[in-house]
Scaffold this motif. Structure first.
Motif, PDB file in Angstrom:
ATOM      1  N   MET A  93      -7.417 -15.694  -7.053  1.00  0.00           N
ATOM      2  CA  MET A  93      -6.388 -15.108  -6.193  1.00  0.00           C
ATOM      3  C   MET A  93      -5.403 -14.329  -7.045  1.00  0.00           C
ATOM      4  O   MET A  93      -5.081 -14.734  -8.166  1.00  0.00           O
ATOM      5  N   ALA A  94      -4.919 -13.205  -6.524  1.00  0.00           N
ATOM      6  CA  ALA A  94      -3.955 -12.378  -7.245  1.00  0.00           C
ATOM      7  C   ALA A  94      -3.235 -11.492  -6.246  1.00  0.00           C
ATOM      8  O   ALA A  94      -3.662 -11.357  -5.091  1.00  0.00           O
ATOM      9  N   ILE A  95      -2.136 -10.878  -6.687  1.00  0.00           N
ATOM     10  CA  ILE A  95      -1.482  -9.900  -5.828  1.00  0.00           C
ATOM     11  C   ILE A  95      -2.396  -8.686  -5.695  1.00  0.00           C
ATOM     12  O   ILE A  95      -3.280  -8.463  -6.527  1.00  0.00           O
ATOM     13  N   ILE A  96      -2.198  -7.911  -4.642  1.00  0.00           N
ATOM     14  CA  ILE A  96      -3.004  -6.706  -4.475  1.00  0.00           C
ATOM     15  C   ILE A  96      -2.727  -5.754  -5.642  1.00  0.00           C
ATOM     16  O   ILE A  96      -1.633  -5.757  -6.205  1.00  0.00           O
ATOM     17  N   PRO A  97      -3.704  -4.947  -6.037  1.00  0.00           N
ATOM     18  CA  PRO A  97      -3.606  -4.197  -7.296  1.00  0.00           C
ATOM     19  C   PRO A  97      -2.873  -2.865  -7.160  1.00  0.00           C
ATOM     20  O   PRO A  97      -2.355  -2.510  -6.096  1.00  0.00           O
ATOM     21  N   THR A  98      -2.860  -2.132  -8.248  1.00  0.00           N
ATOM     22  CA  THR A  98      -2.365  -0.753  -8.223  1.00  0.00           C
ATOM     23  C   THR A  98      -3.510   0.179  -7.822  1.00  0.00           C
ATOM     24  O   THR A  98      -4.682  -0.212  -7.811  1.00  0.00           O
ATOM     25  N   PHE A  99      -3.167   1.426  -7.527  1.00  0.00           N
ATOM     26  CA  PHE A  99      -4.187   2.457  -7.319  1.00  0.00           C
ATOM     27  C   PHE A  99      -3.610   3.782  -7.776  1.00  0.00           C
ATOM     28  O   PHE A  99      -2.399   3.934  -7.955  1.00  0.00           O
ATOM     29  N   ASN A 100      -4.465   4.757  -7.976  1.00  0.00           N
ATOM     30  CA  ASN A 100      -4.022   6.029  -8.536  1.00  0.00           C
ATOM     31  C   ASN A 100      -4.598   7.193  -7.729  1.00  0.00           C
ATOM     32  O   ASN A 100      -5.658   7.733  -8.063  1.00  0.00           O
ATOM     33  N   PRO A 101      -3.897   7.601  -6.674  1.00  0.00           N
ATOM     34  CA  PRO A 101      -4.419   8.684  -5.836  1.00  0.00           C
ATOM     35  C   PRO A 101      -4.008  10.073  -6.297  1.00  0.00           C
ATOM     36  O   PRO A 101      -4.591  11.070  -5.847  1.00  0.00           O
ATOM     37  N   ASP A 102      -2.998  10.161  -7.173  1.00  0.00           N
ATOM     38  CA  ASP A 102      -2.429  11.468  -7.491  1.00  0.00           C
ATOM     39  C   ASP A 102      -2.082  11.630  -8.966  1.00  0.00           C
ATOM     40  O   ASP A 102      -1.210  12.420  -9.323  1.00  0.00           O
ATOM     41  N   GLY A 103      -2.773  10.879  -9.826  1.00  0.00           N
ATOM     42  CA  GLY A 103      -2.481  10.951 -11.251  1.00  0.00           C
ATOM     43  C   GLY A 103      -1.421   9.982 -11.703  1.00  0.00           C
ATOM     44  O   GLY A 103      -1.088   9.921 -12.895  1.00  0.00           O
ATOM     45  N   THR A 104      -0.881   9.197 -10.782  1.00  0.00           N
ATOM     46  CA  THR A 104       0.134   8.190 -11.098  1.00  0.00           C
ATOM     47  C   THR A 104      -0.299   6.849 -10.550  1.00  0.00           C
ATOM     48  O   THR A 104      -0.797   6.754  -9.424  1.00  0.00           O
ATOM     49  N   ASP A 105      -0.113   5.792 -11.339  1.00  0.00           N
ATOM     50  CA  ASP A 105      -0.415   4.444 -10.861  1.00  0.00           C
ATOM     51  C   ASP A 105       0.677   3.986  -9.901  1.00  0.00           C
ATOM     52  O   ASP A 105       1.868   4.020 -10.226  1.00  0.00           O
ATOM     53  N   HIS A 106       0.267   3.560  -8.731  1.00  0.00           N
ATOM     54  CA  HIS A 106       1.197   3.044  -7.728  1.00  0.00           C
ATOM     55  C   HIS A 106       0.806   1.606  -7.374  1.00  0.00           C
ATOM     56  O   HIS A 106      -0.380   1.305  -7.208  1.00  0.00           O
ATOM     57  N   GLN A 107       1.796   0.751  -7.244  1.00  0.00           N
ATOM     58  CA  GLN A 107       1.543  -0.602  -6.769  1.00  0.00           C
ATOM     59  C   GLN A 107       1.329  -0.569  -5.258  1.00  0.00           C
ATOM     60  O   GLN A 107       2.177  -0.094  -4.507  1.00  0.00           O
ATOM     61  N   LEU A 108       0.182  -1.040  -4.794  1.00  0.00           N
ATOM     62  CA  LEU A 108      -0.022  -1.175  -3.361  1.00  0.00           C
ATOM     63  C   LEU A 108       1.051  -2.108  -2.788  1.00  0.00           C
ATOM     64  O   LEU A 108       1.422  -3.101  -3.423  1.00  0.00           O
ATOM     65  N   LEU A 109       1.535  -1.800  -1.596  1.00  0.00           N
ATOM     66  CA  LEU A 109       2.599  -2.584  -0.971  1.00  0.00           C
ATOM     67  C   LEU A 109       2.171  -3.022   0.428  1.00  0.00           C
ATOM     68  O   LEU A 109       2.113  -2.203   1.349  1.00  0.00           O
ATOM     69  N   GLY A 110       1.836  -4.295   0.558  1.00  0.00           N
ATOM     70  CA  GLY A 110       1.413  -4.813   1.847  1.00  0.00           C
ATOM     71  C   GLY A 110       2.594  -5.157   2.729  1.00  0.00           C
ATOM     72  O   GLY A 110       3.691  -5.459   2.252  1.00  0.00           O
ATOM     73  N   PHE A 111       2.390  -5.109   4.034  1.00  0.00           N
ATOM     74  CA  PHE A 111       3.445  -5.505   4.968  1.00  0.00           C
ATOM     75  C   PHE A 111       3.784  -6.980   4.787  1.00  0.00           C
ATOM     76  O   PHE A 111       2.901  -7.830   4.685  1.00  0.00           O
ATOM     77  N   TYR A 112       5.083  -7.272   4.783  1.00  0.00           N
ATOM     78  CA  TYR A 112       5.541  -8.662   4.745  1.00  0.00           C
ATOM     79  C   TYR A 112       6.263  -8.987   6.042  1.00  0.00           C
ATOM     80  O   TYR A 112       7.118  -8.226   6.504  1.00  0.00           O
ATOM     81  N   GLY A 113       5.932 -10.113   6.607  1.00  0.00           N
ATOM     82  CA  GLY A 113       6.635 -10.623   7.780  1.00  0.00           C
ATOM     83  C   GLY A 113       6.656 -12.138   7.724  1.00  0.00           C
ATOM     84  O   GLY A 113       6.486 -12.739   6.660  1.00  0.00           O
ATOM     85  N   SER A 114       6.856 -12.754   8.849  1.00  0.00           N
ATOM     86  CA  SER A 114       6.833 -14.215   8.903  1.00  0.00           C
ATOM     87  C   SER A 114       6.145 -14.643  10.183  1.00  0.00           C
ATOM     88  O   SER A 114       5.905 -13.832  11.084  1.00  0.00           O
ATOM     89  N   LYS A 115       5.824 -15.912  10.244  1.00  0.00           N
ATOM     90  CA  LYS A 115       5.414 -16.518  11.503  1.00  0.00           C
ATOM     91  C   LYS A 115       6.587 -17.364  11.981  1.00  0.00           C
ATOM     92  O   LYS A 115       7.236 -18.052  11.190  1.00  0.00           O
ATOM     93  N   CYS A 116       6.853 -17.266  13.269  1.00  0.00           N
ATOM     94  CA  CYS A 116       8.098 -17.806  13.814  1.00  0.00           C
ATOM     95  C   CYS A 116       7.858 -18.713  15.015  1.00  0.00           C
ATOM     96  O   CYS A 116       6.786 -18.698  15.627  1.00  0.00           O
ATOM     97  N   ILE A 117       8.900 -19.454  15.358  1.00  0.00           N
ATOM     98  CA  ILE A 117       8.930 -20.287  16.556  1.00  0.00           C
ATOM     99  C   ILE A 117       9.982 -19.715  17.492  1.00  0.00           C
ATOM    100  O   ILE A 117      11.136 -19.508  17.089  1.00  0.00           O
ATOM    101  N   GLY A 118       9.581 -19.406  18.718  1.00  0.00           N
ATOM    102  CA  GLY A 118      10.509 -18.840  19.686  1.00  0.00           C
ATOM    103  C   GLY A 118      10.579 -19.672  20.950  1.00  0.00           C
ATOM    104  O   GLY A 118       9.750 -20.560  21.192  1.00  0.00           O
TER     105      GLY A 118
END
Length: 439
Positions: A304-329
């Protein structure tokens, strides 16, 4: 974004289309049916309501309907929590009804018929704006709000708010990270998508598995490269959408190459579990809810690891996944509001977040619960917190985003795979996407 990361980091170190605050159903402290609509200004204080009921010395016959996911029933957690709550509240003689509704599926049946829906329900935080807008979820206040604000990191609490008003109790983190097969990839391979795809593997082995999850995982590529929807935090509709700029085009061309790469498996054509069972998939993105499945298949070979970087335009970018929570309503139309809010607060307290972790591996959002040695030593908890701190962006929580994004974003990888989107027409397709999102 920096504030979001710092707050989550502090939590980890101690561990782990219109909305308005008046539109959610609110209730006073009497336990009567709540007011709804824009003029409603009261908030539900379970503590005050319960103390009043207890002081009367009367036992009330009430019914509470609960919606929760399958794992809360299969593991016996919900039944155990209901029994414990009833024992703590002798002022109620409770008839329980428990129905299976996944957190990701809660919004549709709730909004379809609020009056017939559960009194207390679990849901993914991205559904909150629509619930508030429909007046379907009670606004929380008093002792319940104090508990949430004092025991859960500010950045996590924010996922349960609309216009700074609290409507739910976060109980676990909701994001994805990367799983990988240690017999195929090692720690030096998994830092970037380029390295993952460049790894020499057998002819019948896929290096990577692409899944957009209806746009949820797709977003990590565009957000990672710096694109946005409705501004940096997704709340400024006037800011528009920039996925059709030069960077967005580079990301789309990158995805065209990735999805059409013969070493990339595609969702819907073959399953991850099938591939993993034969050691035929190197890396894939998923969440803690499927950890037991993959651990059962791969055992010690599961990484298991965090999602990786990628390079679409000559620069390494860290992929950024959506963060949320699970809640009780709590249902804004609950006929037993005081008891419903008290039970929601009970489900979300420290003790029950620990119990939920122990029995169903859901990492606690409660900071004190996260201080346990078991949680801090759990590699699953470690990777989720690391993902949240280093490779995530807060998932936009407004009705305009939710009403449009999932439909239009989901079409991008689908049309790439079918050949409808190519490098020749990618710009025009992105322009059409932006127009659909902003018209």
């Amino acid at each position: 974004m920096k504030k979001f990361i710092v707050a989550l980091l502090l939590a980890a170190m101690t561990m782990a289309s219109v909305t308005g605050c008046g539109k959610g159903g609110d209730s006073g402290q009497s336990g009567t049916a709540p007011e709804t609509g824009a003029d409603s200004a009261k908030t539900q204080d379970a503590g005050a309501a319960d103390s009043g009921a207890a002081a009367s010395g009367e036992v009330q016959d009430i019914s509470l309907k609960v919606w929760c996911p399958q794992n809360q029933v299969d593991t016996g957690i919900m039944e155990q929590q209901q029994a414990a709550f009833a024992a703590e509240h002798p002022e109620y003689n409770i008839t329980w009804t428990t129905e299976i509704v996944g957190e990701d599926k809660c919004q549709e049946p709730l909004l379809k018929d609020v009056g017939a829906a559960a009194d207390v329900f679990m849901f993914a935080s991205d559904q909150l704006p629509a619930m508030v807008d429909a007046g379907a979820i009670a606004r929380l206040g008093g002792a319940t709000e104090e508990m949430v604000n004092s025991t859960i990191a500010e950045s996590v609490v924010a996922t349960a708010k609309v216009d700074d008003a609290l409507y739910a109790i976060p109980f676990t983190h909701n994001t994805f990270f990367m799983f990988y097969d240690k017999t195929i990839l090692d720690e030096s391979d998994i830092t970037s998508l380029e390295k993952i795809m460049a790894k020499e593997t057998a002819d019948n082995v896929y290096n990577f598995y692409f899944e957009s999850a209806g746009g949820w995982k797709l977003g990590c590529y565009y957000y990672g490269a710096g694109c946005s929807i409705f501004g940096p935090d997704g709340s400024d509709v006037a800011a528009g959408v920039d996925w059709n700029n030069e960077t967005g085009l580079a990301v789309t061309n990158y995805l065209i190459d990735l999805i059409n790469n013969p070493k990339c498996a595609y969702d819907g054509e073959i399953s991850v579990s099938e591939l993993a069972g034969d050691h035929r998939i190197g890396a894939w993105f998923d969440g803690s809810w499927n950890y037991d499945l993959y651990k059962g298949i791969l055992g010690d070979d599961l990484g298991m690891a965090i999602i990786p970087t990628f390079n679409p335009d000559g620069t390494d970018h860290q992929l950024l996944g959506f963060y949320g929570s699970k809640c009780i309503g709590v249902n804004a139309q609950s006929q037993n509001m005081a008891a419903a809010v008290a039970f929601a607060a009970f489900l979300g307290n420290e003790e029950n977040q620990v119990l939920r972790y122990e029995l169903s591996a859901q990492i606690p959002a409660n900071m004190a619960a996260g201080e346990s040695e078991a949680v801090k030593a759990d590699p699953l908890a470690v990777v989720i917190v690391k993902e949240a701190n280093e490779a995530s962006v807060a998932q936009p929580a407004n009705a305009e985003f939710s009403a449009r994004y999932w439909t239009y974003a989901n079409a991008i990888p689908t049309e790439i795979r079918s050949g409808e989107i190519t490098k020749d027409n990618a710009q025009a397709k992105l322009d059409a996407f932006v127009e659909s999102m902003t018209k």
